[in-house]
Design a protein around this motif. Structure first.
Motif, PDB file in Angstrom:
ATOM      1  N   THR A  21       4.296   3.824   2.418  1.00  0.00           N
ATOM      2  CA  THR A  21       3.870   4.691   3.515  1.00  0.00           C
ATOM      3  C   THR A  21       2.725   4.024   4.277  1.00  0.00           C
ATOM      4  N   VAL A  22       2.453   4.542   5.454  1.00  0.00           N
ATOM      5  CA  VAL A  22       1.363   4.026   6.272  1.00  0.00           C
ATOM      6  C   VAL A  22       0.036   4.180   5.525  1.00  0.00           C
ATOM      7  N   ASP A  23      -0.151   5.319   4.868  1.00  0.00           N
ATOM      8  CA  ASP A  23      -1.397   5.552   4.115  1.00  0.00           C
ATOM      9  C   ASP A  23      -1.549   4.558   2.963  1.00  0.00           C
ATOM     10  N   ALA A  24      -0.451   4.301   2.259  1.00  0.00           N
ATOM     11  CA  ALA A  24      -0.511   3.348   1.141  1.00  0.00           C
ATOM     12  C   ALA A  24      -0.823   1.947   1.648  1.00  0.00           C
ATOM     13  N   ARG A  25      -0.242   1.582   2.776  1.00  0.00           N
ATOM     14  CA  ARG A  25      -0.531   0.266   3.349  1.00  0.00           C
ATOM     15  C   ARG A  25      -2.011   0.144   3.695  1.00  0.00           C
ATOM     16  N   ALA A  26      -2.594   1.235   4.188  1.00  0.00           N
ATOM     17  CA  ALA A  26      -4.017   1.217   4.544  1.00  0.00           C
ATOM     18  C   ALA A  26      -4.885   1.052   3.298  1.00  0.00           C
ATOM     19  N   ILE A  27      -4.494   1.734   2.222  1.00  0.00           N
ATOM     20  CA  ILE A  27      -5.255   1.637   0.970  1.00  0.00           C
ATOM     21  C   ILE A  27      -5.138   0.238   0.378  1.00  0.00           C
ATOM     22  N   THR A  77      -4.544  -2.666   1.878  1.00  0.00           N
ATOM     23  CA  THR A  77      -4.665  -3.765   2.843  1.00  0.00           C
ATOM     24  C   THR A  77      -5.049  -5.068   2.160  1.00  0.00           C
ATOM     25  N   ASP A  93       2.604   9.925  -1.468  1.00  0.00           N
ATOM     26  CA  ASP A  93       1.511   9.253  -0.759  1.00  0.00           C
ATOM     27  C   ASP A  93       1.703   7.742  -0.723  1.00  0.00           C
TER      28      ASP A  93
END
Length: 192
Positions: A5-11, A13, A66
């Motif tokens: 997910t986009v959120d997981a990618r952000a976490i 990075t 998430d």
């Protein structure tokens, strides 16, 4: 990694390795397990509620939503394990209903066997792209805890010899008898 997910990618990075994703999954799983077990122990979730396809999908979604885009969604591809994708919904619904019926109308299974039967049936069906083992082991713990109705509640000890465990799951696929698997998997008391 495309399914993060986009959120997981952000976490994650710059650190999106298998190990970092596993650690993130484990952290979320630990939180969900504590939350759901607390609900069971408080009487907010019972066996009837746990043994539904809606709950199984929701549990998987809570554990992986998430992190992965496929969380809580039945797989659409054929695999070398599990039932055909077009049979997942009906087989999971029927299997859980059969287990619940047996729990309410027979007396040859104790809570320990019921939880293992739930685990083995959901693993046999293999409803999701990934995370089937973790989500079905947690489901087994929750069903086992909910069915006990005792002051000292136990869960399964999932630290076990994997090769024999897989052999017993394969044997269950052939004969649908959870007794040997239940005998193999030890239990431990729930601690605060």
């Amino acid at each position: 990694m495309d399914a993060l997910t986009v959120d997981a990618r952000a976490i994650l990075t710059g650190t999106a390795s298998k190990a970092s994703v596993f650690d993130l999954e484990q952290a979320v799983q630990d939180d969900i397990a504590a939350e759901q077990l607390t609900a069971v122990l408080a009487g907010e979730l019972d066996v009837d509620e746990l043994l539904t396809d809606t709950y199984v999908r929701g549990l998987h979604r809570r554990m992986y939503g998430d992190i992965w885009t496929w969380a809580g969604v039945y797989r659409k591809r054929e695999l070398n394990i599990g039932v055909a994708p077009e049979q997942i919904a009906t087989q999971l619904h029927a299997a859980l209903a059969n287990l619940l019926y047996r729990w309410h109308h027979t007396d040859d299974w104790d809570p320990r066997i019921l939880g293992i039967a739930v685990h083995a049936e959901t693993v046999r069906i293999h409803p999701f792209v990934d995370g089937n083992g973790r989500s079905t082991r947690l489901l087994a713990d929750l069903v086992f805890a909910a069915a006990q109705g005792t002051e000292t509640v136990e869960v399964y000890d999932w630290v076990l010899e994997k090769r024999h465990y897989i052999e017993l799951l394969r044997a269950y696929d052939r004969h649908r008898d959870p007794i040997d698997l239940a005998d193999f998997i030890r239990t431990i008391p729930v601690t605060d």
